[in-house]
Scaffold this active site. Structure first.
Site, PDB file in Angstrom:
ATOM      1  N   ASN A   1     -30.671  20.741   8.367  1.00  0.00           N
ATOM      2  CA  ASN A   1     -30.633  21.948   9.176  1.00  0.00           C
ATOM      3  C   ASN A   1     -31.480  21.754  10.432  1.00  0.00           C
ATOM      4  O   ASN A   1     -32.316  20.848  10.495  1.00  0.00           O
ATOM      5  CB  ASN A   1     -31.270  23.110   8.397  1.00  0.00           C
ATOM      6  CG  ASN A   1     -30.428  23.546   7.217  1.00  0.00           C
ATOM      7  OD1 ASN A   1     -29.553  24.377   7.354  1.00  0.00           O
ATOM      8  ND2 ASN A   1     -30.672  22.961   6.059  1.00  0.00           N
TER       9      ASN A   1
ATOM     10  N   ARG B   1     -33.759  26.205  -0.633  1.00  0.00           N
ATOM     11  CA  ARG B   1     -32.403  26.084  -1.173  1.00  0.00           C
ATOM     12  C   ARG B   1     -31.696  24.904  -0.517  1.00  0.00           C
ATOM     13  O   ARG B   1     -31.476  23.878  -1.137  1.00  0.00           O
ATOM     14  CB  ARG B   1     -31.635  27.403  -0.944  1.00  0.00           C
ATOM     15  CG  ARG B   1     -30.356  27.526  -1.750  1.00  0.00           C
ATOM     16  CD  ARG B   1     -29.149  26.823  -1.159  1.00  0.00           C
ATOM     17  NE  ARG B   1     -28.813  27.286   0.190  1.00  0.00           N
ATOM     18  CZ  ARG B   1     -27.912  26.693   0.954  1.00  0.00           C
ATOM     19  NH1 ARG B   1     -27.259  25.619   0.532  1.00  0.00           N
ATOM     20  NH2 ARG B   1     -27.678  27.125   2.194  1.00  0.00           N
ATOM     21  N   ASP B   2     -31.389  24.994   0.757  1.00  0.00           N
ATOM     22  CA  ASP B   2     -30.587  23.965   1.415  1.00  0.00           C
ATOM     23  C   ASP B   2     -31.351  22.642   1.512  1.00  0.00           C
ATOM     24  O   ASP B   2     -30.760  21.562   1.431  1.00  0.00           O
ATOM     25  CB  ASP B   2     -30.172  24.447   2.808  1.00  0.00           C
ATOM     26  CG  ASP B   2     -28.923  23.745   3.324  1.00  0.00           C
ATOM     27  OD1 ASP B   2     -28.475  22.783   2.685  1.00  0.00           O
ATOM     28  OD2 ASP B   2     -28.402  24.153   4.375  1.00  0.00           O
TER      29      ASP B   2
ATOM     30  N   CYS C   1     -25.403  18.879   2.814  1.00  0.00           N
ATOM     31  CA  CYS C   1     -24.494  19.507   1.858  1.00  0.00           C
ATOM     32  C   CYS C   1     -24.041  18.420   0.908  1.00  0.00           C
ATOM     33  O   CYS C   1     -23.473  17.421   1.338  1.00  0.00           O
ATOM     34  CB  CYS C   1     -23.307  20.141   2.574  1.00  0.00           C
ATOM     35  SG  CYS C   1     -22.059  20.775   1.426  1.00  0.00           S
TER      36      CYS C   1
ATOM     37  N   HIS D   1     -25.943  29.502  10.914  1.00  0.00           N
ATOM     38  CA  HIS D   1     -26.582  28.487  10.064  1.00  0.00           C
ATOM     39  C   HIS D   1     -26.091  27.137  10.599  1.00  0.00           C
ATOM     40  O   HIS D   1     -24.928  26.783  10.419  1.00  0.00           O
ATOM     41  CB  HIS D   1     -26.144  28.718   8.615  1.00  0.00           C
ATOM     42  CG  HIS D   1     -26.618  27.681   7.651  1.00  0.00           C
ATOM     43  ND1 HIS D   1     -27.577  27.948   6.696  1.00  0.00           N
ATOM     44  CD2 HIS D   1     -26.283  26.380   7.480  1.00  0.00           C
ATOM     45  CE1 HIS D   1     -27.806  26.856   5.981  1.00  0.00           C
ATOM     46  NE2 HIS D   1     -27.025  25.893   6.435  1.00  0.00           N
TER      47      HIS D   1
END
Lengths: 300, 300
Positions: free
Chosen positions: A249, A15-16, A240, A207
């Site tokens: 991340n 996802r990220d 993001c 996170h």
């Protein structure tokens, strides 16, 4: 140092990580990577995001990805889907998500950029989602819980209010996100301490992005404060789309390496995570963001 | 979190950074970079290394570099030179070094690779150097104080013995080096605690490489244990020519950023450090190793 015996790492690369890659990734490639992540031993994987395909075209195949991986691995792994609004959450539930990460920013400005809703509207939507959730786990992700790319340092009282509202609505889990990767260990302590004192029954999830190299320093700080659940992305991918300046991340391989070396168990196979990271590099042709993958890449 | 009000950062890029660059750097380029580092506000800069030019050709101009920067900046900044043996230390003293970093590894195997001497021979040489040091500050750097690339985890009793021998010989300062950047926060604690208890009068300096992303986590751990002096390299350059797998030092800009954000002073100008980092990239054409320089580089 007060360290736990075990921690849980939740993998968010599909996802990220993927949402920040501009070049379209084939659905079958995404599924293949998720298959390999399942084999690493993760209990929870954030598989996709039910956002509007115009906002993030990469996630247009969300339902397809989720249905296929659910069919292949149901019972073995819980699959999480991100949703920024009621409609996204409805689609995620229909597609069979085991859990939903519903994102609301603690910063009004970032919430407007990210979801086109005020925090109040987002909280109302989250409350609605909690009513229709069925047996789907509801995770409230507090974005920009520390710093906002538009508004600077976020008052921790705003985070506490949002956590309060989320729990009142029926959130099963709370994620605190350092969306742009600029929080210091001192900021981690300043937020975690009052939150864990106020809500001793809640197991907060961190996170963290590793933009400024403080990722693992923040993890160690959080471990010492009793936090035992972290979201990371294999290969250190991420960012993001609506938070300028954010880097990836914490790399799952970087966190797993440190944690295992400190004698803490994760239930994960470190060698297999490194193998997935190499696979991601080959398939997606992206530069590694994490430390261990970068070193491995330099050494051929 | 128990944090100090101020810390000292010792800049080692002109030694640890440059020695790992294969392409010869012009002496005038080295001096220009040191000039800019002086302007950042460092009190101590490790300017060069008096090693055999056959071992590290990049350091063949050690005496010239040291003499020029001493002449330009004497009184404002102390210049440190590294030496791996008696002959190197003699040359450094003759060239006017304000301090010498004398390197001895806690691992016998690494000491043999790095200096072609046994630890016993190195300690004997260090004892000789302490006798001829005049007003030059003697710094004993304990290399591979945590892990050795050849022998694995280093028994902390070997480190303590070496520290004991160094202090007995007359060392003014002790540096503990994570030469390959693989130590965890737990290893930092396991070594710093007994050392500071045994030698409360000694101000230990940490020299950490950021190979596996644990650099700042180790700094924060050390800060909590009372350590306030750290060696870092602008742009995150560094490594060890005789330690396979080692990546760069913690980038000075990464450490300074975190430290200043936590309200701790360094006496350094952060913007000027970023400027030096950009200058290093332009002049040396190397890829940034530190987080903040890498992000700046990605964003153009």
């Amino acid at each position: 140092m007060k360290l736990p015996k075990e921690i849980e790492i939740i993998e968010v690369c599909p996802r990220d990580g993927f949402q920040n890659i501009k070049t379209p990734i084939l659905t079958e490639t995404k599924i293949e990577i998720i298959d390999k992540l399942v084999d690493c031993g993760f209990k929870w994987i954030e598989a996709t995001s039910f956002v509007h395909p115009k906002a993030i075209p990469q996630m247009a195949d969300a339902a397809q990805v989720l249905k296929v991986v659910k069919k292949k691995h149901a019972g073995r792994v819980g699959f999480i889907a991100l949703a920024p609004n009621l409609f996204g959450a409805q689609r995620a539930i229909e597609a069979g998500a085991d859990a939903i990460t519903f994102v609301i920013s603690a910063s009004e400005k970032h919430n407007l950029e990210n979801t086109r809703q005020t925090i109040e509207q987002s909280v109302a939507a989250f409350t609605e989602v909690c009513k229709i959730k069925s047996d789907c786990k509801m995770r409230l992700a507090v974005a920009t819980a520390f710093d906002c790319p538009f508004a600077g340092k976020v008052d921790f009282m705003h985070v506490i209010s949002l956590v309060e509202a989320g729990l009142a609505a029926g959130a099963d889990e709370i994620i605190l996100a350092d969306t742009i990767g600029t929080a210091t260990p001192l900021q981690i302590e300043a937020l975690i301490n009052p939150l864990t004192q106020k809500y001793p029954q809640v197991s907060f999830i961190l996170h963290i992005h590793d933009t400024q190299g403080m990722g693992l320093a923040n993890v160690v700080t959080a471990l010492n404060l009793g936090v035992t659940r972290f979201e990371t992305a294999a290969f250190g991918l991420g960012g993001c789309p609506f938070a300028p300046g954010a880097a990836g991340n914490i790399a799952t391989e970087d966190l797993t390496n440190m944690i295992h070396k400190m004698g803490i168990s994760t239930g994960l196979n470190y060698e297999k995570i490194l193998h997935v990271a190499r696979h991601i590099q080959e398939k997606l042709g992206v530069e590694p963001m994490g430390h261990l993958s970068r070193i491995a890449s330099c050494q051929g």
